[in-house]
Write an enzyme that holds these catalytic residues in place. Structure first.
Site, PDB file in Angstrom:
ATOM      1  CD  GLU A   2      -3.162  -1.072   2.039  1.00  0.00           C
ATOM      2  OE1 GLU A   2      -3.219  -0.170   2.901  1.00  0.00           O
ATOM      3  OE2 GLU A   2      -4.043  -1.946   1.943  1.00  0.00           O
ATOM      4  CD  GLU A  46      -3.213  -6.076   3.247  1.00  0.00           C
ATOM      5  OE1 GLU A  46      -4.092  -5.416   3.849  1.00  0.00           O
ATOM      6  OE2 GLU A  46      -2.011  -5.779   3.268  1.00  0.00           O
TER       7      GLU A  46
HETATM    8  O1  AHR Z   1      -4.706  -6.004   7.157  1.00  0.00           O
HETATM    9  C1  AHR Z   1      -4.656  -4.843   7.924  1.00  0.00           C
HETATM   10  C2  AHR Z   1      -4.070  -3.655   7.159  1.00  0.00           C
HETATM   11  O2  AHR Z   1      -4.910  -3.319   6.102  1.00  0.00           O
HETATM   12  C3  AHR Z   1      -2.738  -3.890   6.494  1.00  0.00           C
HETATM   13  O3  AHR Z   1      -1.682  -3.691   7.364  1.00  0.00           O
HETATM   14  C4  AHR Z   1      -2.735  -2.845   5.421  1.00  0.00           C
HETATM   15  O4  AHR Z   1      -1.977  -3.231   4.301  1.00  0.00           O
HETATM   16  C5  AHR Z   1      -4.194  -2.662   5.085  1.00  0.00           C
HETATM   17  O5  AHR Z   1      -4.566  -1.339   5.028  1.00  0.00           O
END
Ligand code: AHR
Length: 513
Positions: A179, A316
């Site tokens: 991110e 994710e």
């Molecule tokens: O999964 C939790 C968080 O969500 C991670 O650290 C980040 O990459 C995302 O915003």
């Protein structure tokens, strides 16, 4: 009411990569500390400090790949702090998340590279490391790949041997940041394009010096959910090739610096267990955004590299309820509704098997939409665990198109409506058909007619959550109530298979050749 799934056996999409059933574990809350690593704590069985009750549950799932150490944590992580004798490792801040039960934003560095790679060996899973781009240098990333994968004797590989692993680990997947438009450095897309090119340029030098020999390192760029960001990043990445040899991205030629491009998608509607009926349905509309995310990323990528050259990784994904906050280590109750959204997410990814190369649910243990929960003495499965188990039979099969006729819940204020039946299908090498489907209706059974288009005279079925309330969530004491059961599948004379799917439940139907 009946819904029909017509399976178009001849319209194959692509092979469903096993990596779609992948996982993500961050130094966050009780995911690593408490969930996967307990060190000397002897209240649970351990091997080298890793808790084996969790490992045994995950082993049953054959988890294919595990992403680590973050998440946001990755871009403030310096891997050398987590190797060598544990008593000499520094105790540091965790900039992002409270860890363990103490709600402390502290990183003890007890669990580092060798512990993570030991965990992967125990799970027989492929490791996926995310390197620090936001607050570090290509040098640190290069040292990490040398430590993990180089097979000649250097200071770093000697240290690896001293730390118990003389053989190279052969780590295949390397994420270049996380991110990076947000917690990973707040780069503008063009800046990340420059950073990515710089990091990948050096890491690529290691592609040919890796061991074991079959390991060809693959590099993953962080994408965004908007086309604008992605396009600017890709343009800038390519811009770096103008004055030197080689092709960085491709512009029609094979990509050299990027093997995968990642997107993240989280969703919520109402609370974890407190939600109205309207919110119960609304979360499916929000989860369906994943389809648009993948399609947009794929079509933008197609402007720069030949289709299929760079895979899309959803590294994710899952439900993130408002109850999960940084202070409580992102813990939330794990309900049947959550599990139903996971079934829908897999249907979306199967339908896009030609472009999706991996997915990693956030996060494996205790955090967000986890599969395993733990306390000091026990580990147990969540409802989402069972969806992974049921859907895993698609892994490695060829996804085929389906036509689904069902009623739709309309949401004028969302990007997507909600079909009340979600499904996907795949065919094995032996021409066996596997269909998974969920009935999202809150309180009505749906008769599902599967037009399988084959010769089979009988089929078998499994159902999840037939007797569970969608608001039911897993605890140590009730976890067994979510176990799968078999369900009758009736064969009709015209080759259609009929299943009565209970409200808010998921079925898997195997139809032999
Ligand atoms: O999964 C939790 C968080 O969500 C991670 O650290 C980040 O990459 C995302 O915003």
């Amino acid at each position: 009411m009946s819904s029909t799934v017509t399976v178009k056996r001849q319209n194959s999409i692509d092979r469903i990569d096993e990596q779609l059933y992948g996982h993500f574990a961050e130094h966050l809350g009780r995911c690593i500390y408490g969930g996967l690593w307990v060190g000397e704590d002897d209240r649970v069985p351990t091997e080298d400090g890793i808790r084996m009750d969790t490992v045994e549950l995950l082993e049953e799932l054959d988890i294919p790949v595990l992403r680590w150490p973050g998440g946001c944590f990755a871009d403030d992580y310096h891997w050398k702090d987590g190797i060598g004798p544990r008593e000499e490792r520094p105790t540091q801040r965790n900039l992002w998340w409270a860890q363990g039960r103490e709600e402390a934003f502290i990183e003890p560095n007890d669990f580092g590279t060798d512990e993570f790679l030991r965990l992967c060996e125990l799970l027989e899973t492929e490791p996926y490391l995310a390197v620090n781009v936001g607050s570090s240098t290509p040098e640190e990333a290069l040292d990490w790949i040398e430590y993990c994968n180089f097979d000649e004797e250097t200071d770093l590989t000697r240290r690896r041997a001293e730390n118990g692993h003389s053989e190279p680990y052969g780590v295949k997947y390397w994420g270049i940041g996380n991110e990076n438009w947000g917690c990973g450095g707040r780069f503008a897309p063009a800046e990340y394009g420059d950073e990515y090119r710089r990091f990948a340029n050096y890491l690529r030098g290691f592609r040919n010096h890796l061991a074991p020999e079959e390991t060809d390192a693959e590099f993953i760029a962080c994408g965004h959910l908007t086309d604008d960001w992605n396009r600017t990043f890709l343009e800038q990445l390519n811009a770096g090739m103008e004055f030197g040899p080689g092709t960085f991205l491709g512009m029609g030629a094979p990509a050299e610096l990027m093997d995968h491009f990642s997107v993240h998608r989280y969703y919520q509607a109402g609370g974890d267990t407190e939600f109205s009926d309207e919110q119960y349905y609304r979360i499916f509309a929000r989860a369906r955004q994943l389809a648009g995310d993948i399609d947009r990323a794929a079509s933008t990528l197609a402007e720069y590299v030949p289709t299929g050259e760079v895979g899309i990784i959803v590294d994710e994904w899952g439900v993130w309820h408002p109850e999960a906050t940084p202070d409580n280590g992102l813990e939330q109750a794990n309900t049947v509704r959550d599990a139903l959204t996971a079934a829908g997410a897999f249907d979306i990814m199967h339908d896009r098997a030609d472009v999706v190369s991996m997915a990693n649910i956030a996060q494996t243990v205790n955090v967000l939409q986890c599969l395993v929960e733990t306390d000091e003495e026990a580990a147990w499965k969540t409802p989402t665990y069972h969806v992974f188990d049921l859907y895993n039979d698609h892994a490695g099969n060829t996804a085929v198109e389906t036509d689904i006729e069902t009623e739709t819940k309309v949401f004028h204020d969302e990007d997507n409506d909600v079909p009340l039946v979600s499904a996907s299908a795949s065919v094995t090498d032996n021409d066996e058909l596997y269909v998974t489907a969920s009935n999202r209706h809150l309180d009505e059974t749906r008769t599902l007619e599967i037009e399988a288009g084959g010769e089979a005279a009988s089929a078998s079925g499994t159902v999840l959550f037939a007797d569970s309330d969608p608001r039911a969530y897993s605890t140590k004491d009730n976890a067994e109530t979510f176990e799968p059961e078999s369900i009758a599948v009736e064969a009709t004379d015209d080759g259609t298979f009929v299943v009565e799917i209970p409200p808010a439940s998921v079925v898997g139907v195997t139809i032999p050749q």
